[in-house]
Design an enzyme around this catalytic site. Structure first.
Site, PDB file in Angstrom:
ATOM      1  N   GLY A   1      -7.648   2.407   6.756  1.00  0.00           N
ATOM      2  CA  GLY A   1      -7.588   3.812   7.109  1.00  0.00           C
ATOM      3  C   GLY A   1      -8.682   4.212   8.088  1.00  0.00           C
ATOM      4  CG  ASP A   2     -12.704   3.806   6.931  1.00  0.00           C
ATOM      5  OD1 ASP A   2     -13.016   4.995   6.845  1.00  0.00           O
ATOM      6  OD2 ASP A   2     -12.705   3.035   5.968  1.00  0.00           O
ATOM      7  CG  MET A   3      -9.051  -0.602  12.617  1.00  0.00           C
ATOM      8  SD  MET A   3     -10.625  -0.959  13.439  1.00  0.00           S
ATOM      9  CE  MET A   3     -10.108  -1.034  15.132  1.00  0.00           C
TER      10      MET A   3
END
Length: 267
Positions: free
Chosen positions: A263-265
């Site tokens: 999700g961060d990526m």
């Protein structure tokens, strides 16, 4: 990058037998590695992307992380790892211990996770350096892990003023705060979109594309965001902008294994 940072720790080994008195594996020959987690991982990923794109275009970019660390060994370790990755760190300070999430792995399989640092009262203050960095930035990613940064009023006031002038990408969390009105893009996963949007849509079709679109539209209206990208794991993501037709983007070649940081990526 603005948000909640902590330490992710992996303890990895091999498992060839079970504990005699319980159906759990014995993990042997362990070795431990640490890395920044949460908003810290988002900052590392952004710094890597900036370095790669900068090298290709012969330009440079600076990634700054604004987060709140406890005055402890975990906070100092996380800060040092980030600086080693060419991330500028602005510490807002915290009265709480820096959180640490330890995953115990047998081969590639996670068999347990141990969480330390449960309290989350938010940052101590918003330093002048943080205000200056936000005033000068080209884009902000809010990486919310429900530990108080996104709810901190002095920070929210700065982000609210910034929303009309700079794109803000908000990666939400069920225990976090609402995005400031005017955010350019929200990036919830399907479960977060359903819970946060509260669309009233018939959830018997939760896994249908129509349900994901309705949840995303409801969230966009409730949080007054320009667009929502609902991430669907191996099915890709669906982008919703206003009442226009959604854009479904599949994953061409999904990979299995550890999804930590996906999700961060994406954000």
């Amino acid at each position: 990058i603005v948000g909640d940072a902590f330490v992710d720790r992996d303890v990895s080994g091999r498992a060839e037998r079970l504990v005699p008195d319980a159906p759990v594996p014995v993990v042997e020959d362990c070795h431990a590695t640490s890395r920044p987690g949460g908003a810290g991982l988002a900052a590392m990923l952004a710094a890597n992307a900036a370095a790669n794109s900068g090298a290709a275009a012969n330009t440079s970019a600076t990634v700054t992380l604004i987060a709140a660390f406890g005055d402890d060994a975990a906070g100092r370790r996380c800060t040092q790892l980030l600086r080693d990755a060419n991330v500028r760190v602005i510490d807002c300070g915290s009265e709480d211990a820096t959180a640490c999430k330890t995953r115990v792995r047998a081969g590639q399989q996670v068999v347990a996770r141990l969480d330390e640092g449960g309290a989350c009262t938010g940052p101590r203050d918003l330093p002048a350096a943080a205000r200056e960095a936000l005033a000068q930035t080209d884009v902000v990613v809010v990486s919310d892990y429900g530990r108080g940064m996104s709810a901190y009023d002095p920070l929210r006031h700065v982000l609210q003023r910034l929303a009309s002038r700079r794109p803000i990408v908000w990666d939400p969390h069920p225990r976090g705060a609402r995005a400031v009105p005017g955010a350019r893009l929200l990036t919830p996963n399907a479960n977060e979109a359903q819970r946060l949007g509260d669309s009233g849509f018939d959830t018997r079709g939760l896994h249908s594309l129509a349900a994901h679109v309705e949840h995303g539209r409801a969230l966009s209206r409730a949080w007054r965001a320009a667009a929502v990208a609902v991430t669907l794991g191996s099915d890709g993501a669906v982008l919703i902008e206003g009442e226009g037709p959604p854009l479904m983007v599949p994953i061409v070649d999904p990979s299995g294994g550890d999804a930590c940081g996906a999700g961060d990526m994406f954000a």
